[in-house]
Write an enzyme that holds these catalytic residues in place. Structure first.
Site, PDB file in Angstrom:
ATOM      1  N   PHE A   1       1.934  -1.934   9.643  1.00  0.00           N
ATOM      2  CA  PHE A   1       0.659  -2.861   9.724  1.00  0.00           C
ATOM      3  C   PHE A   1       1.429  -4.243   9.917  1.00  0.00           C
ATOM      4  O   PHE A   1       2.216  -4.728   9.410  1.00  0.00           O
ATOM      5  CB  PHE A   1       0.018  -2.491   8.580  1.00  0.00           C
ATOM      6  CG  PHE A   1      -0.868  -1.317   8.428  1.00  0.00           C
ATOM      7  CD1 PHE A   1      -0.015  -0.164   8.081  1.00  0.00           C
ATOM      8  CD2 PHE A   1      -1.942  -1.306   8.705  1.00  0.00           C
ATOM      9  CE1 PHE A   1      -0.829   1.091   8.129  1.00  0.00           C
ATOM     10  CE2 PHE A   1      -2.717  -0.036   8.618  1.00  0.00           C
ATOM     11  CZ  PHE A   1      -2.202   1.097   8.406  1.00  0.00           C
ATOM     12  N   ALA A   2       0.437  -4.733  11.233  1.00  0.00           N
ATOM     13  CA  ALA A   2       1.199  -6.215  11.284  1.00  0.00           C
ATOM     14  C   ALA A   2      -0.073  -7.105  11.312  1.00  0.00           C
ATOM     15  O   ALA A   2      -0.694  -7.112  12.460  1.00  0.00           O
ATOM     16  CB  ALA A   2       2.103  -6.414  12.758  1.00  0.00           C
TER      17      ALA A   2
ATOM     18  N   TYR B   1       1.567 -11.542   9.388  1.00  0.00           N
ATOM     19  CA  TYR B   1       2.620 -10.719   9.319  1.00  0.00           C
ATOM     20  C   TYR B   1       3.005 -10.165  10.839  1.00  0.00           C
ATOM     21  O   TYR B   1       3.961  -9.479  11.084  1.00  0.00           O
ATOM     22  CB  TYR B   1       2.460  -9.289   8.439  1.00  0.00           C
ATOM     23  CG  TYR B   1       2.752  -9.702   7.306  1.00  0.00           C
ATOM     24  CD1 TYR B   1       1.579 -10.528   6.413  1.00  0.00           C
ATOM     25  CD2 TYR B   1       3.554  -9.228   6.281  1.00  0.00           C
ATOM     26  CE1 TYR B   1       1.996 -11.075   4.976  1.00  0.00           C
ATOM     27  CE2 TYR B   1       3.800  -9.453   5.038  1.00  0.00           C
ATOM     28  CZ  TYR B   1       3.028 -10.303   4.317  1.00  0.00           C
ATOM     29  OH  TYR B   1       3.168 -10.684   2.971  1.00  0.00           O
TER      30      TYR B   1
ATOM     31  N   VAL C   1       6.434  -4.023   7.469  1.00  0.00           N
ATOM     32  CA  VAL C   1       6.566  -4.667   8.573  1.00  0.00           C
ATOM     33  C   VAL C   1       7.705  -5.757   8.416  1.00  0.00           C
ATOM     34  O   VAL C   1       8.614  -5.899   9.256  1.00  0.00           O
ATOM     35  CB  VAL C   1       5.547  -5.139   9.410  1.00  0.00           C
ATOM     36  CG1 VAL C   1       4.708  -6.509   8.614  1.00  0.00           C
ATOM     37  CG2 VAL C   1       5.864  -5.195  10.804  1.00  0.00           C
TER      38      VAL C   1
ATOM     39  N   HIS D   1      12.750   2.592  -5.593  1.00  0.00           N
ATOM     40  CA  HIS D   1      12.622   0.961  -5.615  1.00  0.00           C
ATOM     41  C   HIS D   1      13.959   0.346  -6.311  1.00  0.00           C
ATOM     42  O   HIS D   1      14.159   1.005  -7.524  1.00  0.00           O
ATOM     43  CB  HIS D   1      11.406   0.650  -6.385  1.00  0.00           C
ATOM     44  CG  HIS D   1      11.069  -0.972  -6.240  1.00  0.00           C
ATOM     45  ND1 HIS D   1      12.055  -1.728  -6.358  1.00  0.00           N
ATOM     46  CD2 HIS D   1       9.985  -1.713  -5.465  1.00  0.00           C
ATOM     47  CE1 HIS D   1      11.506  -3.142  -6.010  1.00  0.00           C
ATOM     48  NE2 HIS D   1      10.382  -2.843  -5.573  1.00  0.00           N
TER      49      HIS D   1
ATOM     50  N   GLU E   1       0.748   0.517  -4.311  1.00  0.00           N
ATOM     51  CA  GLU E   1       2.138   1.161  -4.826  1.00  0.00           C
ATOM     52  C   GLU E   1       2.017   2.098  -6.259  1.00  0.00           C
ATOM     53  O   GLU E   1       2.448   2.750  -6.413  1.00  0.00           O
ATOM     54  CB  GLU E   1       3.377  -0.040  -4.806  1.00  0.00           C
ATOM     55  CG  GLU E   1       4.595   0.483  -5.341  1.00  0.00           C
ATOM     56  CD  GLU E   1       5.573  -0.567  -5.177  1.00  0.00           C
ATOM     57  OE1 GLU E   1       5.685  -1.546  -6.246  1.00  0.00           O
ATOM     58  OE2 GLU E   1       6.031  -1.062  -4.077  1.00  0.00           O
TER      59      GLU E   1
HETATM   60  O1  48C Z   1       0.261  -6.680   7.683  1.00  0.00           O
HETATM   61  C1  48C Z   1      -0.026  -7.356   6.512  1.00  0.00           C
HETATM   62  N1  48C Z   1      -0.633  -8.446   6.379  1.00  0.00           N
HETATM   63  C2  48C Z   1      -1.116  -9.067   5.441  1.00  0.00           C
HETATM   64  O2  48C Z   1      -1.477 -10.277   5.535  1.00  0.00           O
HETATM   65  C3  48C Z   1      -0.558  -8.581   4.168  1.00  0.00           C
HETATM   66  C4  48C Z   1       0.179  -7.294   4.249  1.00  0.00           C
HETATM   67  N2  48C Z   1       0.314  -6.802   5.482  1.00  0.00           N
HETATM   68  C5  48C Z   1       0.957  -5.457   5.401  1.00  0.00           C
HETATM   69  O3  48C Z   1       1.143  -4.696   4.237  1.00  0.00           O
HETATM   70  C6  48C Z   1       2.324  -5.691   5.989  1.00  0.00           C
HETATM   71  O4  48C Z   1       2.945  -4.603   6.660  1.00  0.00           O
HETATM   72  C7  48C Z   1       3.317  -5.569   4.680  1.00  0.00           C
HETATM   73  O5  48C Z   1       4.850  -5.205   5.091  1.00  0.00           O
HETATM   74  C8  48C Z   1       2.605  -4.724   3.773  1.00  0.00           C
HETATM   75  C9  48C Z   1       2.497  -5.209   2.301  1.00  0.00           C
HETATM   76  N3  48C Z   1       3.971  -5.628   1.890  1.00  0.00           N
HETATM   77  C10 48C Z   1       4.478  -6.915   1.473  1.00  0.00           C
HETATM   78  O6  48C Z   1       3.594  -7.429   1.623  1.00  0.00           O
HETATM   79  C11 48C Z   1       5.842  -6.883   1.042  1.00  0.00           C
HETATM   80  N4  48C Z   1       6.731  -6.201   1.910  1.00  0.00           N
HETATM   81  C12 48C Z   1       5.894  -6.441  -0.443  1.00  0.00           C
END
Ligand code: 48C
Length: 376
Positions: free
Chosen positions: A135-136, A140, A226, A247, A317
């Site tokens: 997810f992006a 992100y 991501v 973890h 989680e």
């Molecule tokens: O894609 C997003 N956008 C956001 O604004 C917040 C989270 N995310 C997705 O969720 C990303 O894929 C992130 O990797 C994941 C939540 N994980 C994290 O934020 C850290 N790796 C803990």
């Protein structure tokens, strides 16, 4: 005219002799063919019993010659490499410093516990396709290029891969030239104002697309964060019906210090002195069917919590940990598969010593130190 008796007796004897001789010949013939038939049958049976299984076959001499002339395809190369592998030593465990098997007999994957050539051959021969979901959303999106470039280099190399990219900004998805048998599928999804909601709704979107698409397109799903990089080999050794990843922040600690959800009125509730491991929400997966069940259950649990005005302490989680406590994973990935160098400054000397000893690979690593800046 009546025949003299002695003539009749003589004729009778001749007739009987002929009859007995004929029967004897028939019996001999039956015995002869019967023997050969049974012998052939037993040979065939033996062949069937000891014929190499579908999954692994060995090359014959000509194929070995062809290989030396570079004439074999990658599957045959994989097979030959297997012939050259060492025999496992029954008196010498592959790792003596870490647990490699859970009490429910699920393997825990560490460097040195698997032979990737044997595993590649098995999964190649089954023509396995792996779906990688990521997810992006919102800011992100900036992690996607490095994520994908590193996946091309280290994720399931040589196997069929579908990248499923969930984003609210499809136009910003980098278009990379991918290896053979790999494709990128961009799935436009909504965003949420709170990062917690973005994170939690991943379960809903994975479960929805599992029935719509994934079930028909891939055999396994690998669901990851991501803001990460594939820093080393991540391959078919991770594949199983259902897998979670340890973890590193809680590795070796008592479960009473795990950051489980301990409020009883949350659906993610785990009582004190319960629990096996603490799994990260950043890396899980399995067969499409099992991942569908997991993501559906977690989404439903989060929906109930929301209706009850409660949000689990670590969001998706927390629900993942609840699910994997009561639906044991069939494989557990070591912290090689989720490592954060950003944790090192917060570790004691003893912890650092332990990690230096047992951590032989850092395969999938975090690349974001401070999430707050990005989330606000
Ligand atoms: O894609 C997003 N956008 C956001 O604004 C917040 C989270 N995310 C997705 O969720 C990303 O894929 C992130 O990797 C994941 C939540 N994980 C994290 O934020 C850290 N790796 C803990």
């Amino acid at each position: 005219m009546a025949e003299p008796m002695w003539t009749l007796t003589k004729k009778l004897k001749c007739y009987l002799l002929l009859h007995v001789s004929f029967l004897l010949l028939v019996t001999l013939a039956l015995a002869f063919f019967g023997y050969h038939f049974l012998n052939l049958k037993s040979q065939k049976l033996e062949t069937v019993l000891f014929e190499p299984s579908m999954v692994v076959r060995e090359l014959d001499n000509q194929q070995v010659v062809n290989l030396s002339r570079g004439k074999l395809d990658n599957q045959q190369v994989v097979k030959l490499s297997r012939l050259l592998n060492f025999q496992p030593n029954l008196l010498l465990p592959c790792r003596h410093d870490v647990l490699v098997l859970t009490p429910w007999l699920a393997p825990i994957i560490w460097e040195g516990t698997f032979d990737i050539d044997i595993l590649n051959e098995q999964f190649l021969l089954q023509n396995t396709t792996i779906g990688l979901t990521v997810f992006a959303i919102k800011k992100y999106i900036i992690f996607l290029r490095l994520f994908l470039e590193s996946a091309e280099k280290n994720f399931m190399v040589g196997h069929r891969v579908n990248y499923y990219i969930f984003t609210d900004q499809p136009d910003l998805v980098p278009r990379l030239t991918l290896q053979k048998h790999r494709q990128m599928v961009v799935l436009q999804v909504r965003n949420y104002s709170r990062w917690q909601d973005v994170s939690m709704h991943r379960m809903e979107m994975i479960s929805n697309f599992s029935t719509q698409r994934f079930l028909h397109e891939v055999d396994y799903l690998v669901c990851v964060d991501v803001d990460m990089k594939f820093n080393d080999h991540v391959g078919v050794e991770i594949l199983s019906s259902l897998f979670g990843t340890l973890h590193p922040g809680f590795f070796g600690f008592s479960r009473n210090s795990f950051s489980y959800e301990h409020r009883p009125h949350s659906q993610a509730y785990i009582p004190k002195n319960r629990g096996d491991f603490y799994y990260t929400g950043a890396f899980f997966g399995g067969s499409v069917r099992e991942v569908y069940r997991l993501t559906k259950a977690c989404h439903q649990a989060m929906t109930v919590d929301e209706a009850n005005g409660i949000e689990a302490v670590w969001h998706d989680e927390s629900h993942l940990n609840k699910y994997l406590l009561y639906h044991k994973p069939t494989k557990v990935l070591s912290p090689e598969y989720y490592w954060s160098f950003h944790m090192l400054p917060y570790m004691s000397e003893e912890q650092l010593f332990i990690w230096r000893t047992i951590l032989k690979k850092t395969r999938f690593i975090t690349i974001l130190k401070n999430h707050q800046k990005l989330r606000n």
